[in-house]
Design a protein around this motif. Structure first.
Motif, PDB file in Angstrom:
ATOM      1  N   GLY A 142      -1.905  12.740   0.533  1.00 41.68           N
ATOM      2  CA  GLY A 142      -2.561  14.026   0.709  1.00 41.68           C
ATOM      3  C   GLY A 142      -2.001  14.825   1.865  1.00 41.68           C
ATOM      4  N   THR A 143      -1.464  14.132   2.863  1.00 40.06           N
ATOM      5  CA  THR A 143      -0.918  14.810   4.045  1.00 40.06           C
ATOM      6  C   THR A 143       0.525  15.260   3.825  1.00 40.06           C
ATOM      7  OG1 THR A 143      -2.326  13.432   5.457  1.00 40.06           O
ATOM      8  CG2 THR A 143      -0.484  14.575   6.516  1.00 40.06           C
ATOM      9  N   ASN A 144       1.356  14.336   3.369  1.00 35.19           N
ATOM     10  CA  ASN A 144       2.783  14.632   3.159  1.00 35.19           C
ATOM     11  C   ASN A 144       3.318  13.677   2.102  1.00 35.19           C
ATOM     12  OD1 ASN A 144       5.499  15.180   3.263  1.00 35.19           O
ATOM     13  ND2 ASN A 144       5.709  14.900   5.470  1.00 35.19           N
ATOM     14  N   SER A 145       3.191  14.077   0.854  1.00 35.43           N
ATOM     15  CA  SER A 145       3.571  13.212  -0.260  1.00 35.43           C
ATOM     16  C   SER A 145       5.055  12.841  -0.219  1.00 35.43           C
ATOM     17  CB  SER A 145       3.242  13.903  -1.589  1.00 35.43           C
ATOM     18  OG  SER A 145       3.641  13.110  -2.681  1.00 35.43           O
ATOM     19  N   GLU A 146       5.900  13.803   0.080  1.00 34.86           N
ATOM     20  CA  GLU A 146       7.337  13.543   0.093  1.00 34.86           C
ATOM     21  C   GLU A 146       7.711  12.591   1.218  1.00 34.86           C
ATOM     22  OE1 GLU A 146      11.313  13.552  -0.932  1.00 34.86           O
ATOM     23  OE2 GLU A 146       9.517  14.155  -2.048  1.00 34.86           O
ATOM     24  N   GLY A 147       7.103  12.749   2.374  1.00 39.12           N
ATOM     25  CA  GLY A 147       7.369  11.857   3.493  1.00 39.12           C
ATOM     26  C   GLY A 147       6.950  10.433   3.180  1.00 39.12           C
ATOM     27  N   VAL A 148       5.815  10.269   2.523  1.00 37.22           N
ATOM     28  CA  VAL A 148       5.351   8.932   2.143  1.00 37.22           C
ATOM     29  C   VAL A 148       6.303   8.321   1.119  1.00 37.22           C
ATOM     30  CG1 VAL A 148       3.480   7.680   0.997  1.00 37.22           C
ATOM     31  CG2 VAL A 148       2.944   9.448   2.667  1.00 37.22           C
ATOM     32  N   ARG A 149       6.785   9.137   0.184  1.00 30.90           N
ATOM     33  CA  ARG A 149       7.715   8.637  -0.825  1.00 30.90           C
ATOM     34  C   ARG A 149       9.007   8.161  -0.174  1.00 30.90           C
ATOM     35  NH1 ARG A 149      12.084   9.898  -3.447  1.00 30.90           N
ATOM     36  NH2 ARG A 149      12.335  11.836  -2.274  1.00 30.90           N
ATOM     37  N   ARG A 150       9.503   8.910   0.807  1.00 32.88           N
ATOM     38  CA  ARG A 150      10.738   8.523   1.480  1.00 32.88           C
ATOM     39  C   ARG A 150      10.546   7.274   2.327  1.00 32.88           C
ATOM     40  NH1 ARG A 150      13.480  14.251   3.543  1.00 32.88           N
ATOM     41  NH2 ARG A 150      13.756  15.150   1.454  1.00 32.88           N
ATOM     42  N   ALA A 151       9.305   6.980   2.682  1.00 33.49           N
ATOM     43  CA  ALA A 151       9.025   5.766   3.449  1.00 33.49           C
ATOM     44  C   ALA A 151       8.970   4.534   2.553  1.00 33.49           C
ATOM     45  CB  ALA A 151       7.710   5.919   4.203  1.00 33.49           C
ATOM     46  N   GLY A 152       9.169   4.718   1.263  1.00 40.52           N
ATOM     47  CA  GLY A 152       9.216   3.589   0.347  1.00 40.52           C
ATOM     48  C   GLY A 152       7.943   3.332  -0.434  1.00 40.52           C
ATOM     49  N   VAL A 153       6.955   4.197  -0.291  1.00 40.14           N
ATOM     50  CA  VAL A 153       5.699   4.023  -1.019  1.00 40.14           C
ATOM     51  C   VAL A 153       5.857   4.559  -2.442  1.00 40.14           C
ATOM     52  CG1 VAL A 153       3.255   4.654  -1.114  1.00 40.14           C
ATOM     53  CG2 VAL A 153       4.358   4.214   1.099  1.00 40.14           C
ATOM     54  N   LYS A 154       5.349   3.821  -3.400  1.00 33.02           N
ATOM     55  CA  LYS A 154       5.394   4.261  -4.800  1.00 33.02           C
ATOM     56  C   LYS A 154       4.259   5.248  -5.043  1.00 33.02           C
ATOM     57  CE  LYS A 154       7.507  -0.047  -6.401  1.00 33.02           C
ATOM     58  NZ  LYS A 154       7.371  -1.231  -7.293  1.00 33.02           N
ATOM     59  N   VAL A 155       4.544   6.499  -4.740  1.00 34.05           N
ATOM     60  CA  VAL A 155       3.525   7.545  -4.776  1.00 34.05           C
ATOM     61  C   VAL A 155       2.920   7.682  -6.170  1.00 34.05           C
ATOM     62  CG1 VAL A 155       3.123  10.026  -4.519  1.00 34.05           C
ATOM     63  CG2 VAL A 155       4.546   8.803  -2.850  1.00 34.05           C
ATOM     64  N   ARG A 156       3.726   7.588  -7.197  1.00 30.25           N
ATOM     65  CA  ARG A 156       3.218   7.738  -8.563  1.00 30.25           C
ATOM     66  C   ARG A 156       2.211   6.635  -8.905  1.00 30.25           C
ATOM     67  NH1 ARG A 156       8.761   9.120 -11.993  1.00 30.25           N
ATOM     68  NH2 ARG A 156       8.965  11.309 -11.299  1.00 30.25           N
ATOM     69  N   ILE A 157       2.518   5.420  -8.498  1.00 33.38           N
ATOM     70  CA  ILE A 157       1.624   4.300  -8.791  1.00 33.38           C
ATOM     71  C   ILE A 157       0.293   4.469  -8.067  1.00 33.38           C
ATOM     72  CG2 ILE A 157       1.297   1.816  -8.596  1.00 33.38           C
ATOM     73  CD1 ILE A 157       3.333   2.604 -10.687  1.00 33.38           C
ATOM     74  N   VAL A 158       0.337   4.860  -6.795  1.00 30.05           N
ATOM     75  CA  VAL A 158      -0.891   5.069  -6.029  1.00 30.05           C
ATOM     76  C   VAL A 158      -1.721   6.189  -6.644  1.00 30.05           C
ATOM     77  CG1 VAL A 158      -1.848   5.698  -3.784  1.00 30.05           C
ATOM     78  CG2 VAL A 158       0.160   4.215  -3.902  1.00 30.05           C
ATOM     79  N   THR A 159      -1.056   7.273  -7.034  1.00 26.26           N
ATOM     80  CA  THR A 159      -1.758   8.394  -7.674  1.00 26.26           C
ATOM     81  C   THR A 159      -2.406   7.950  -8.979  1.00 26.26           C
ATOM     82  OG1 THR A 159      -0.190   9.967  -6.706  1.00 26.26           O
ATOM     83  CG2 THR A 159      -1.497  10.732  -8.583  1.00 26.26           C
ATOM     84  N   LEU A 160      -1.670   7.169  -9.759  1.00 29.53           N
ATOM     85  CA  LEU A 160      -2.221   6.648 -11.010  1.00 29.53           C
ATOM     86  C   LEU A 160      -3.462   5.801 -10.744  1.00 29.53           C
ATOM     87  CD1 LEU A 160      -1.908   6.164 -14.100  1.00 29.53           C
ATOM     88  CD2 LEU A 160      -0.500   4.169 -13.525  1.00 29.53           C
ATOM     89  N   LYS A 161      -3.420   4.987  -9.717  1.00 32.45           N
ATOM     90  CA  LYS A 161      -4.538   4.098  -9.409  1.00 32.45           C
ATOM     91  C   LYS A 161      -5.802   4.876  -9.058  1.00 32.45           C
ATOM     92  CE  LYS A 161      -1.920   0.049  -7.838  1.00 32.45           C
ATOM     93  NZ  LYS A 161      -1.586  -0.819  -6.666  1.00 32.45           N
ATOM     94  N   VAL A 162      -5.677   5.954  -8.289  1.00 38.65           N
ATOM     95  CA  VAL A 162      -6.885   6.682  -7.889  1.00 38.65           C
ATOM     96  C   VAL A 162      -7.543   7.355  -9.098  1.00 38.65           C
ATOM     97  CG1 VAL A 162      -6.105   7.053  -5.523  1.00 38.65           C
ATOM     98  CG2 VAL A 162      -5.632   8.799  -7.242  1.00 38.65           C
TER      99      VAL A 162
END
Length: 322
Positions: free
Chosen positions: A198-218
């Motif tokens: 919610g704060t910085n999606s692109e920054g979290v993605r570059r840190a190695g977090v699977k943003v799509r998977i987390v979004t799907l889970k919520v």
């Protein structure tokens, strides 16, 4: 220097929770003075029972909104799951199968939303607005607009009417859901990812977090919560209907935003959501007890939501001056 922005965010969260806490206390005091029945044990337990679906879904919606998303399909999901549960029970499907199937159906609808949002890149508002219409239409088609009664046998009806240690079972389920949401958001890596997206999606993605998977889970959690709420509502009312949950999504969003969760993502609070949901429940119950028309109740709740959004956009999202 780096600690100052985080300290500011904590102050904003605490300010949001404090403001809704004051509003909640004022509502309780006002209705306690206005009517003798408000503080009765029977009425308070009734408020807890009736607000349980709101509390359950608002917990999941807090996670969704904290990522910067929205889920408008929860009311329709509630109706479809409730209607199908009533039909299945009439067909003598075992209660446990109805329970698990209802939650799974809700989670599947949430997964569909999550796929289109996370992988297809479509706006959450548009996707969930579309599923709101489709799912509600399916519920209408299945029931033909009629209410489907639930026979008062088996333990399914206890899901909405039962008590445990003198407390309504729906309220206990809501409390467990709130506790799980609080732990996930405040003390788990998943919660940090939700806030980060919610704060910085692109920054979290570059840190190695699977943003799509987390979004799907919520969104899966949001759909599952709506399915559970549909089961509890059907069990409490003794029938399933395609008309259940109309406007429910607005009450849930109002509770979350009123509690101090940032409508644009990056900040969420389960405690604030609890207070926001209880404030809406107390407001509705108290206005009925003092014989105010239910039409005014909707007007007041809408005005409160506008005020909450204004506070989000004008106050709580303001940045400190450098």
């Amino acid at each position: 220097m780096t600690a100052r922005p985080f300290q500011h965010l904590r102050h904003l969260r605490h300010a949001g929770v404090a403001s809704i806490a004051v509003f909640f206390i004022c509502c309780v005091l006002a209705f306690s003075v206005a009517t003798d029945t408000f503080l009765s044990a029977g009425n308070l337990l009734n408020v807890l029972r009736q607000s349980a679906p709101l509390l359950i879904v608002a917990t999941a919606m807090t996670l969704v909104i904290t990522t910067g998303g929205i889920d408008l399909s929860i009311g329709s999901t509630l109706a479809l799951v409730g209607a199908l549960a009533a039909i299945a029970l009439q067909a003598d499907v075992p209660d446990i199968v109805v329970l698990l199937g209802g939650v799974l159906l809700g989670a599947s609808i949430g997964a569909l939303n999550g796929y289109f949002i996370a992988w297809a890149g479509m706006p959450a508002f548009i996707v969930t607005l579309g599923t709101l219409s489709v799912v509600r239409g399916i519920a209408l088609l299945i029931t033909q607009g009629y209410s489907v009664p639930v026979r008062d046998i088996g333990w399914f009806v206890q899901l909405g009417r039962g008590h445990l240690f003198g407390v309504p079972l729906p309220a206990l389920i809501a409390i467990l859901t709130l506790c799980a949401g609080w732990v996930a958001l405040r003390h788990m890596r998943f919660g940090r990812y939700v806030v980060g997206i919610g704060t910085n999606s692109e920054g979290v993605r570059r840190a190695g977090v699977k943003v799509r998977i987390v979004t799907l889970k919520v969104y899966i959690l949001s759909g599952a919560a709506a399915g559970l709420a549909g089961l509890i509502t059907t069990a409490r009312l003794g029938s399933g209907s395609s008309n259940q949950g109309v406007g429910f999504e607005l009450a849930v969003i109002a509770a979350v935003v009123l509690g101090g969760t940032n409508l644009f993502g990056g900040r969420g609070t389960i405690v604030g959501t609890l207070l926001g949901a209880l404030s809406i429940a107390v407001l509705g119950n108290g206005l009925i007890l003092i014989h105010v028309s239910p039409f005014y109740t909707q007007i007041i709740q809408g005005a409160i939501m506008l005020l909450a959004i204004w506070m989000n956009t004008r106050i709580f999202t303001s940045q400190p001056k450098q």
